[in-house]
Design a protein around this motif. Structure first.
Motif, short mmCIF file in Angstrom:
data_model
loop_
_atom_site.label_atom_id
_atom_site.label_comp_id
_atom_site.label_asym_id
_atom_site.label_seq_id
_atom_site.Cartn_x
_atom_site.Cartn_y
_atom_site.Cartn_z
N GLU A 16 53.94 -11.05 45.59
CA GLU A 16 53.37 -10.75 46.90
C GLU A 16 54.50 -10.37 47.86
N LEU A 17 55.29 -9.40 47.48
CA LEU A 17 56.42 -8.95 48.27
C LEU A 17 56.38 -7.44 48.40
N ALA A 18 56.87 -6.95 49.53
CA ALA A 18 56.97 -5.51 49.71
C ALA A 18 58.21 -4.99 49.00
N VAL A 19 58.08 -3.89 48.29
CA VAL A 19 59.23 -3.30 47.62
C VAL A 19 60.23 -2.83 48.68
N PRO A 20 61.51 -3.16 48.54
CA PRO A 20 62.49 -2.71 49.52
C PRO A 20 62.49 -1.19 49.64
N PRO A 21 62.51 -0.66 50.87
CA PRO A 21 62.55 0.79 51.03
C PRO A 21 63.73 1.40 50.27
N GLY A 22 63.49 2.56 49.69
CA GLY A 22 64.56 3.25 48.97
C GLY A 22 64.74 2.79 47.55
N VAL A 23 63.92 1.86 47.09
CA VAL A 23 64.01 1.34 45.72
C VAL A 23 62.85 1.88 44.90
#
Length: 418
Positions: A245-252
């Motif tokens: 339940e985490l947002a994927v880090p931007p740019g990954v």
């Protein structure tokens, strides 16, 4: 590290306009202004009405040494066209914190206050440091706005993961002022610039029947933090993660999987060209041998499940690297409740790793917690990384990995191109 400094006034050199939107993280913008000024920058501040509910304009005036702008139509400011004057003055605009509302208004091109109007009027680069509740950050509307703004060239720093003002945990904390400052001013390429990094994170779920599964307590927070830290160090990051339940880090670049077998297949498919493989995932060691096709009913007093071993992803990667054009640096994690050094050293040797990061998962740390510590071992050395929030711990680990990569026997040159 080489650093860009800013000159005061209009004598040349970059000038930083700090926008502050509403949110409890507005207090951190005070430290950001101090840090920018400490680095020699000329700083001006624009505040939204919401920001003024948390910090007064007088505070930012004292810290910046400049009047703070708060109104779109100001009779005392350059013929009432303050947004045009500010847009022309700024060499870089950073909004910290950038609230969900601010991002939504930017994405829609609204100009209903001074800050959003000058964001439309400026030709300067724009950086946002988001800060909001983790559910707001993960909401599809916010994710869509984030994608839209990135496609328009807006740069993002953060958000970080950890405990929030609402006492909940997750991605949404504003990045630390020092990190925002570094993102704006530091020009030295990161220690992993251009490297291809493959990371696994989170748990796996092994189905018992269509509604039940075997799993573990891993949240994936450490792996996601490592992915963000590697990205910040200049790497091109692929993240294979289990249910989180985490947002994927931007740019990954991310690939979501559920079972150990799916993670195994995704990792092997992405392995070619990888220069560092970091296995943070808590992969299930066993799975039900024959998952039931229908939901198991409570018809017996006891139930026996026959389990079988799942694929050993790290061991299989270690066996296959010899066939690659260049051998990647192999980094494993060892989550233990006791005999930390002994078990970690055994894993390092048994699986042919270059580095193992061992962490305790008892006593109020590890799975489900916002901080941890790591004991890092390699064949001829070790280093302890003290207990701290996982985003900071991840940055220290990435620094160590970059150091070990320089002495790696098959250390390849950074991959060129996309």
């Amino acid at each position: 590290m080489n650093q860009t400094t800013c000159s005061d006034g209009d004598s040349g050199g970059p000038r930083i306009l700090v926008g502050v939107s509403g949110g409890i993280a507005a207090y951190k913008a005070c430290e950001l202004v101090r840090e920018l000024r400490r680095r020699g920058c000329a700083v001006r501040v624009v505040m939204t009405a919401g920001a003024q509910a948390f910090v007064t304009p007088l505070t930012f005036q004292a810290l910046s040494g400049e009047p703070v702008r708060t109104h779109l139509l100001d009779a005392e400011a350059e013929s009432g066209m303050d947004h045009i004057a500010l847009a022309r003055w700024a060499d870089h605009i950073v909004v910290a914190p950038a609230s969900a509302d601010l991002m939504a208004r930017m994405a829609q091109g609204l100009a209903d206050d001074l800050l959003t109007t000058l964001l439309l009027a400026t030709a300067a680069p724009v950086t946002l440091a988001p800060a909001m509740n983790h559910r707001m950050w993960e909401h599809p509307a916010t994710r869509a706005n984030h994608t839209t703004l990135r496609e328009r060239g807006v740069r993002f720093v953060g958000p970080d993961s950890g405990e929030q003002a609402c006492s909940e945990q997750g991605a949404g904390r504003m990045a630390e002022p020092a990190n925002i400052t570094s993102a704006l001013l530091d020009t030295t390429p990161g220690p992993l610039q251009g490297r291809r990094i493959l990371i696994t994170a989170g748990p796996t779920r092994e189905p018992v029947d269509p509604v039940r599964y075997l799993g573990n307590r891993s949240s994936g927070r450490m792996g996601f933090a490592v992915a963000a830290a590697a990205r910040d160090a200049g790497a091109r990051v692929t993240l294979v993660h289990g249910p989180c339940e985490l947002a994927v880090p931007p740019g990954v670049q991310a690939h979501a999987v559920e079972t150990a077998a799916e993670m195994h297949a995704a990792v092997l498919e992405a392995l070619e060209g990888t220069e560092v493989f970091i296995a943070t995932a808590a992969v299930a060691d066993y799975r039900p041998a024959t998952p039931a096709a229908q939901k198991l009913k409570k018809t017996r007093e006891d139930l026996t499940l026959e389990l079988e071993r799942t694929p050993d992803i790290l061991a299989d990667v270690a066996r296959r690297v010899d066939g690659l054009a260049a051998r990647p640096l192999l980094v494993g994690f060892a989550a233990e409740t006791g005999n930390l050094r002994e078990y970690a050293r055994d894993k390092l040797v048994a699986k042919g790793l270059d580095l193992v990061a061992a962490n305790r998962v008892d006593g109020g740390r590890g799975f489900g917690h916002g901080d941890n510590s790591l004991l890092c071992l390699w064949p001829d050395g070790e280093r302890e990384l003290p207990r701290q929030p996982k985003d900071r711990l991840a940055r220290e680990l990435i620094t160590l990995i970059a150091e070990r990569l320089q002495t790696h026997p098959a250390n390849p040159s950074p991959t060129q191109g996309n």
